[in-house]
Design an enzyme around this catalytic site. Structure first.
Site, PDB file in Angstrom:
ATOM      1  N   ARG A  45    -147.816  -4.936  23.717  1.00  0.00           N
ATOM      2  CA  ARG A  45    -146.908  -6.003  24.156  1.00  0.00           C
ATOM      3  C   ARG A  45    -147.664  -7.322  24.293  1.00  0.00           C
ATOM      4  NH1 ARG A  45    -144.766  -2.381  22.681  1.00  0.00           N
ATOM      5  NH2 ARG A  45    -143.152  -1.076  23.587  1.00  0.00           N
ATOM      6  N   SER A  92    -136.629  -3.982  29.442  1.00  0.00           N
ATOM      7  CA  SER A  92    -137.742  -3.531  30.285  1.00  0.00           C
ATOM      8  C   SER A  92    -138.421  -4.736  30.942  1.00  0.00           C
ATOM      9  CB  SER A  92    -138.767  -2.764  29.445  1.00  0.00           C
ATOM     10  OG  SER A  92    -138.182  -1.617  28.877  1.00  0.00           O
ATOM     11  N   GLU A 127    -143.370  -7.892  32.007  1.00  0.00           N
ATOM     12  CA  GLU A 127    -143.288  -8.086  30.557  1.00  0.00           C
ATOM     13  C   GLU A 127    -142.508  -9.357  30.230  1.00  0.00           C
ATOM     14  OE1 GLU A 127    -141.448  -5.596  26.804  1.00  0.00           O
ATOM     15  OE2 GLU A 127    -142.417  -4.480  28.397  1.00  0.00           O
TER      16      GLU A 127
END
Length: 337
Positions: free
Chosen positions: A162, A237, A333
Site C-alpha cells: 500500500r 479499508s 491507509e
C-alpha cells in the site's frame, strides 16, 4: 474556477469541507494552463480523483483540481499480451470491466475497488492476492515543479505494501496522468487461493473458473462485506494490515491463541480487522461514526452527518485500543487532509 467550493460530492465519506478554489480539467493542456495561470507556486494544490481514499478534517485553503482525463488505448505486444493504457480520470472498476469484456486477464481480483485509475499506483492498490505492481508497466506523470511530463517505470515507482514513491518523497511533487498495464489475452493466471474466492466459486457452482468468474466472485464477496459508499459514507479499508516481527507474533500467540497471521520470512502480516474486532469495535458507534457491523476495518459515516474530525477522532480511539491490547500500532491507509 470557482471559489469557496463544497467538496462533499467529491469524497466517499460524504463529509463537508470547502476548497478555497476549485476547477475541473478534462485535458492535459487545460491542466497545464490552469497551473500556469494560477499562483500554483505558492497556492497549495489538491488533485481529486474518485475521492475514495481521502478524509477531509478541515477546509482546504488552496486550489482543488478535479482530474477528468478520460480514454483507454490498447497495444498488442504479442499473441498472449496486451498493453492497456488508461487515463487518470477513468473509474477503476469500469476500467476493470472494460478489460474483462475484452477477455484481458490480470485485473479480475481487483474488481469493485473504489476510486479512479490515476490513484491506483499511489498506494499500490491490492486485493485477494493481486497488487497493481503485478501488472504495472509504467505511468506518465506531470512534474509539478517543472511542469514537464515524465515516465515512471515499476522500479522508479518503488512499490511497497500500500505504498509507492508517490506517498513518500514524491508526495505532492507529481500528478499521475495515465497508467499502462501488461495484461494477458489468453493463458490467464487464475488466482483463487486468497480469501473466500474458492468458497464463493463453489457457491456459484463453478469448478473451472474464467477470469470473469473470479471477478464475479470478488464482487459478490466485497458486496457482502463492504458498504456501498453511495449509500453509506466510507473509504473502504481505513487501516493497513500491520506487519510485525515473527518473534513478536510468537509472543502474542502465547497470550492470544487465535491470533491470525500470514508469515513472510521473518515477519508476519496480521489482519487489522481481526485486531480491531478483538478490541470490541465491530459495529460500535460513537455519535455519527461507527465501525461497520460486517467489517470492522471499515469506518462509516453512520448518520451521514459526521464531520471529518469526528471520523479521525474515532479512528484514533481504535488505534489506541489496539496498541494497548496487542502492542501493535495501526497505520491509517486513508489520506488525512
Amino acid at each position: 474556477m470557482q471559489e469557496n467550493f463544497s467538496l462533499k460530492p467529491f469524497n466517499t465519506f460524504g463529509v463537508e469541507a470547502k476548497a478555497k478554489y476549485f476547477v475541473e480539467v478534462n485535458t492535459v493542456e487545460k491542466l497545464l494552463e490552469t497551473l500556469k495561470h494560477s499562483n500554483s507556486q505558492t497556492l497549495p494544490l489538491l488533485f481529486l480523483g474518485g475521492g475514495s481514499n481521502v478524509l477531509f478534517t478541515k477546509d482546504f485553503e488552496g486550489l482543488a483540481i478535479k482530474l477528468n482525463l478520460k480514454g483507454i488505448s490498447e497495444d498488442f505486444l504479442n499473441e498472449n499480451e496486451v498493453l492497456v493504457t488508461a487515463k487518470a480520470g477513468e473509474n477503476w472498476h469500469e476500467f476493470v470491466i472494460f478489460c474483462l469484456n475484452k477477455n484481458y486477464g490480470g485485473l479480475e481480483n481487483l474488481s469493485l475497488i473504489p476510486g479512479n485509475v490515476g490513484t491506483s499506483p499511489m498506494q499500490n492498490i491490492g486485493a485477494y492476492g493481486t497488487e497493481i505492481k503485478d501488472i504495472f508497466v509504467s505511468c506518465k506523470v506531470l512534474n509539478l515543479e517543472t511542469l514537464e511530463i515524465e515516465e515512471f517505470d515499476i522500479e522508479k515507482c518503488r512499490f511497497g505494501y500500500r505504498d509507492s514513491i508517490f506517498k513518500q518523497e514524491g508526495k505532492g511533487k507529481y500528478v499521475i496522468l495515465e497508467v499502462s498495464f501488461r495484461l494477458t489475452r489468453k493463458n490467464h493466471k487464475i488466482k483463487t487461493e486468497y480469501g473466500a474466492i474458492k468458497s464463493e466459486l463453489e457457491n456459484l457452482g463453478i469448478t473451472n473458473p474464467t477470469i470473469q468468474d473470479v471477478s464475479k466472485a470478488v464482487i459478490n464477496i466485497r458486496q457482502s462485506k463492504l458498504p456501498d459508499p453511495k449509500k453509506l459514507g466510507n473509504a473502504g479499508s481505513f487501516f493497513k494490515n500491520p506487519t510485525i516481527p515473527l518473534a513478536q507474533f510468537e509472543d502474542l500467540k502465547i497470550k492470544f491463541e487465535n491470533i491470525q497471521g500470514y508469515p513472510n520470512g521473518n515477519f508476519v502480516k496480521v489482519p487489522a480487522g481481526w485486531l480491531i474486532e478483538q478490541c470490541g469495535w465491530k459495529g460500535k458507534q460513537i455519535g455519527n461514526v461507527a465501525s461497520h457491523q460486517l467489517q470492522s476495518l471499515v469506518i462509516i459515516n453512520a448518520t451521514g452527518n459526521a464531520s471529518g474530525k469526528e471520523i479521525y477522532d474515532f479512528s484514533s480511539l481504535i488505534i489506541d485500543s489496539v496498541k494497548e491490547k496487542f502492542g501493535i500500532e495501526l497505520e491509517r491507509e486513508v489520506n488525512i487532509l
